[in-house]
Design a protein around this motif. Structure first.
Motif, short mmCIF file in Angstrom:
data_model
loop_
_atom_site.label_atom_id
_atom_site.label_comp_id
_atom_site.label_asym_id
_atom_site.label_seq_id
_atom_site.Cartn_x
_atom_site.Cartn_y
_atom_site.Cartn_z
N TYR A 86 1.07 -0.98 -0.14
CA TYR A 86 0.27 -0.15 0.06
C TYR A 86 0.60 1.21 0.04
O TYR A 86 0.43 2.00 -0.72
CB TYR A 86 -0.86 -0.05 1.03
CG TYR A 86 -1.84 -0.99 0.61
CD1 TYR A 86 -3.50 -0.04 0.34
CD2 TYR A 86 -2.05 -2.24 1.79
CE1 TYR A 86 -4.36 -1.09 0.63
CE2 TYR A 86 -3.33 -2.52 1.24
CZ TYR A 86 -4.13 -2.49 0.95
OH TYR A 86 -5.55 -2.87 0.45
N TYR A 97 -8.95 3.42 -1.49
CA TYR A 97 -9.68 3.02 -0.60
C TYR A 97 -10.89 3.91 -0.26
O TYR A 97 -11.69 3.74 -0.27
CB TYR A 97 -8.59 3.98 0.84
CG TYR A 97 -10.06 3.70 2.50
CD1 TYR A 97 -9.94 2.62 2.75
CD2 TYR A 97 -9.95 5.39 2.53
CE1 TYR A 97 -10.61 2.63 3.99
CE2 TYR A 97 -10.85 5.38 3.75
CZ TYR A 97 -10.39 4.14 4.22
OH TYR A 97 -11.30 4.15 6.11
N ARG A 101 -15.17 2.47 -0.25
CA ARG A 101 -16.27 3.30 0.92
C ARG A 101 -17.15 2.67 0.09
O ARG A 101 -18.58 2.63 0.76
CB ARG A 101 -15.31 4.73 1.33
CG ARG A 101 -14.11 4.17 1.98
CD ARG A 101 -14.23 3.28 3.69
NE ARG A 101 -12.97 2.13 3.38
CZ ARG A 101 -12.98 0.89 3.73
NH1 ARG A 101 -14.13 0.76 4.62
NH2 ARG A 101 -13.21 -0.08 3.09
N ARG A 107 -15.49 -3.39 -1.08
CA ARG A 107 -15.96 -4.36 0.24
C ARG A 107 -16.15 -5.38 0.33
O ARG A 107 -15.53 -6.18 1.60
CB ARG A 107 -16.68 -3.25 1.18
CG ARG A 107 -16.56 -2.42 1.26
CD ARG A 107 -16.89 -1.23 2.89
NE ARG A 107 -18.32 -1.61 2.73
CZ ARG A 107 -19.44 -0.78 2.45
NH1 ARG A 107 -18.66 0.20 1.76
NH2 ARG A 107 -21.04 -0.99 2.64
N GLU A 110 -12.88 -6.81 -0.30
CA GLU A 110 -11.14 -6.85 0.45
C GLU A 110 -11.64 -7.43 1.81
O GLU A 110 -10.58 -8.23 1.78
CB GLU A 110 -11.75 -5.67 1.15
CG GLU A 110 -10.47 -4.77 1.16
CD GLU A 110 -10.76 -3.54 1.40
OE1 GLU A 110 -11.69 -2.67 1.92
OE2 GLU A 110 -9.54 -2.71 1.00
N ASN A 151 -4.38 -3.65 10.03
CA ASN A 151 -5.58 -3.13 9.31
C ASN A 151 -6.16 -1.28 10.16
O ASN A 151 -6.38 -0.53 9.18
CB ASN A 151 -6.86 -3.72 9.42
CG ASN A 151 -6.63 -4.70 7.66
OD1 ASN A 151 -5.56 -4.57 7.71
ND2 ASN A 151 -7.60 -5.71 7.68
N ASN A 152 -6.12 -1.65 11.30
CA ASN A 152 -6.36 -0.25 12.42
C ASN A 152 -5.10 0.90 11.75
O ASN A 152 -5.45 1.74 11.43
CB ASN A 152 -6.45 -0.56 13.38
CG ASN A 152 -6.76 0.78 14.43
OD1 ASN A 152 -5.62 1.68 14.35
ND2 ASN A 152 -7.83 1.12 14.64
N ARG A 155 -5.81 1.37 7.82
CA ARG A 155 -7.21 2.64 7.68
C ARG A 155 -6.62 4.29 8.38
O ARG A 155 -7.40 4.62 7.48
CB ARG A 155 -8.63 1.97 8.17
CG ARG A 155 -8.82 0.67 7.13
CD ARG A 155 -10.49 0.54 7.80
NE ARG A 155 -9.90 0.01 8.98
CZ ARG A 155 -10.34 -1.56 9.53
NH1 ARG A 155 -10.09 -1.77 8.99
NH2 ARG A 155 -10.17 -1.77 10.76
N SER A 156 -6.10 3.86 9.25
CA SER A 156 -5.84 5.57 9.45
C SER A 156 -4.69 6.03 8.95
O SER A 156 -5.73 7.55 8.14
CB SER A 156 -5.35 5.55 11.00
OG SER A 156 -6.08 4.26 11.63
N LEU A 158 -5.01 5.98 5.32
CA LEU A 158 -5.45 5.94 4.17
C LEU A 158 -6.76 7.19 4.39
O LEU A 158 -7.17 7.52 3.55
CB LEU A 158 -6.15 4.83 3.78
CG LEU A 158 -5.13 3.53 3.26
CD1 LEU A 158 -6.17 2.01 2.74
CD2 LEU A 158 -4.88 3.73 2.01
N ARG A 159 -7.16 6.72 5.54
CA ARG A 159 -8.65 8.11 5.90
C ARG A 159 -8.00 9.36 6.29
O ARG A 159 -7.82 10.52 5.76
CB ARG A 159 -8.68 7.47 7.20
CG ARG A 159 -10.29 6.76 6.83
CD ARG A 159 -11.48 7.23 8.28
NE ARG A 159 -10.27 6.42 9.35
CZ ARG A 159 -10.31 5.51 10.33
NH1 ARG A 159 -10.98 4.36 9.64
NH2 ARG A 159 -10.09 5.14 11.23
N GLU B 140 -10.32 -2.35 18.50
CA GLU B 140 -10.43 -3.69 17.09
C GLU B 140 -9.52 -4.76 17.57
O GLU B 140 -10.37 -5.92 16.68
CB GLU B 140 -10.24 -2.91 15.79
CG GLU B 140 -10.78 -1.82 15.42
CD GLU B 140 -11.30 -1.92 14.72
OE1 GLU B 140 -11.55 -3.16 13.63
OE2 GLU B 140 -11.57 -0.72 12.91
#
Lengths: 223, 223
Positions: A86, A97, A101, A107, A110, A151-152, A155-156, A158-159, B140
């Motif tokens: 990534y 990402y 969503r 989703r 994934e 993934n936590n 994802r943070s 990516l967000r 999580e």
């Protein structure tokens, strides 16, 4: 050819949306025939995630070569292979990402991929447990912890739009799993013996021998 | 009506296979109109898992009512709601498990449902963390551990054809999560002080005072 198709597909998904883009649109943009698409990708969804198959193969190969590494360290290192995929292309990863969503089919795709990573890690851990009691259970739980932590942090990142140090964030998240499940879990950090330190044996009055031995072992472990 | 449709659908899936059964076949068997089906189920997949929505609602309500229970205990108890749904109808659960193994679309549907349970548990844990450092991350990871442990035991029971005590197996699996993440994690099990037991203070020669205090606390904790 595979890369050309994946790039054409992704450009169209961003322009027109995933659902409104057909395979015909993609092959037309890429300048190839329809059958070429299906030679490389079983479905439109697969074209959104062109690197996961290679990444799964890399993870499997890494774990096969891990030898007698501490097992929880090995699966944490294996998970980092996904992060690096990534992080190698932040702009693409962030755009994908956002697309994922918005499209329920992406989703669930994934989720299937994540489950395959988790099964790969759990399979390795189970082999390393080598028939120990609850080996398969612990393997599944540890693999799920690793994936959730990874993934936590992913994802943070990516967000946030790909801001900050993704590798450091994943290292921090995996640190919690290693502290909890790694071979050092539950033990206090080792303190080197100082010169002149004396080990004192302790036993409760009337304690059975197994308690005395347990206390000695505990005192030695905590030195 | 909903139950009648779900039963008709499931009977046909077993007889003809999931892919070869159409919504028209289902409504014809149930003796209702086509629109009735879609009033109750968004898709054919939903008819295979008619109880998950209610189970998710029950889990949410349970966690809302959990008050100041120990958070890891609360999510383990919440996970047991899912097990009880499966265990209430072993024959159906086992048949559905076999069907799900054979149909990729049902497997991905199931992954989405599992993810919703996991998000429900993680959301509760995160609220209970109340802004603590790494709260969302830990939430999580713990939720993923609970789900993995629960599903490992549930799947073993389903694979066995519904033999044995599913609740005991899930309790055992969740025990590993509670030992690891619960408020008692990392502490040795409490041993009641026997009559005449003597607590002995231990200190290394020349040890700094903080080490002495640490040793006393450790000895008291291990009594």
């Amino acid at each position: 050819m595979r890369d050309v198709l994946a790039e054409a597909a992704f450009a169209l998904f961003l322009e027109r949306g995933f659902e409104r883009t057909t395979v015909d649109d993609i092959v037309s943009r890429a300048g190839v025939g329809r059958r070429s698409f299906f030679r490389y990708f079983p479905s439109k969804e697969d074209a959104v995630f062109p690197d996961h198959e290679r990444c799964l193969a890399d993870m499997t190969a890494f774990l096969e070569a891990a030898g007698d590494a501490e097992p929880v360290d090995a699966v944490c290192d294996a998970a980092r292979i996904v992060l690096r995929m990534y992080a190698a292309n932040p702009e693409f990863s962030v755009q994908r990402y956002r697309l994922t969503r918005e499209v329920p089919g992406l989703r669930t795709y994934e989720l299937s991929v994540v489950r395959r990573y988790e099964r790969t890690l759990a399979g390795y851990l189970e082999r390393r447990c080598d028939g120990a009691r609850d080996g398969a259970l612990r393997a599944e739980v540890i693999a799920a912890s690793v994936v959730a932590a990874h993934n936590n942090a992913l994802r943070s990142w990516l967000r946030s739009g790909g801001e900050g140090d993704a590798e450091a964030a994943v290292d921090h998240a995996l640190g919690i799993v290693r502290e909890t499940w790694g071979s050092g879990a539950g033990r206090p950090p080792a303190v080197p013996a100082a010169d002149g330190e004396v080990i004192v044996m302790v036993a409760a009055k009337g304690a059975p021998m197994w308690r005395v031995v347990q206390q000695i072992e505990s005192a030695l472990g905590e030195r």
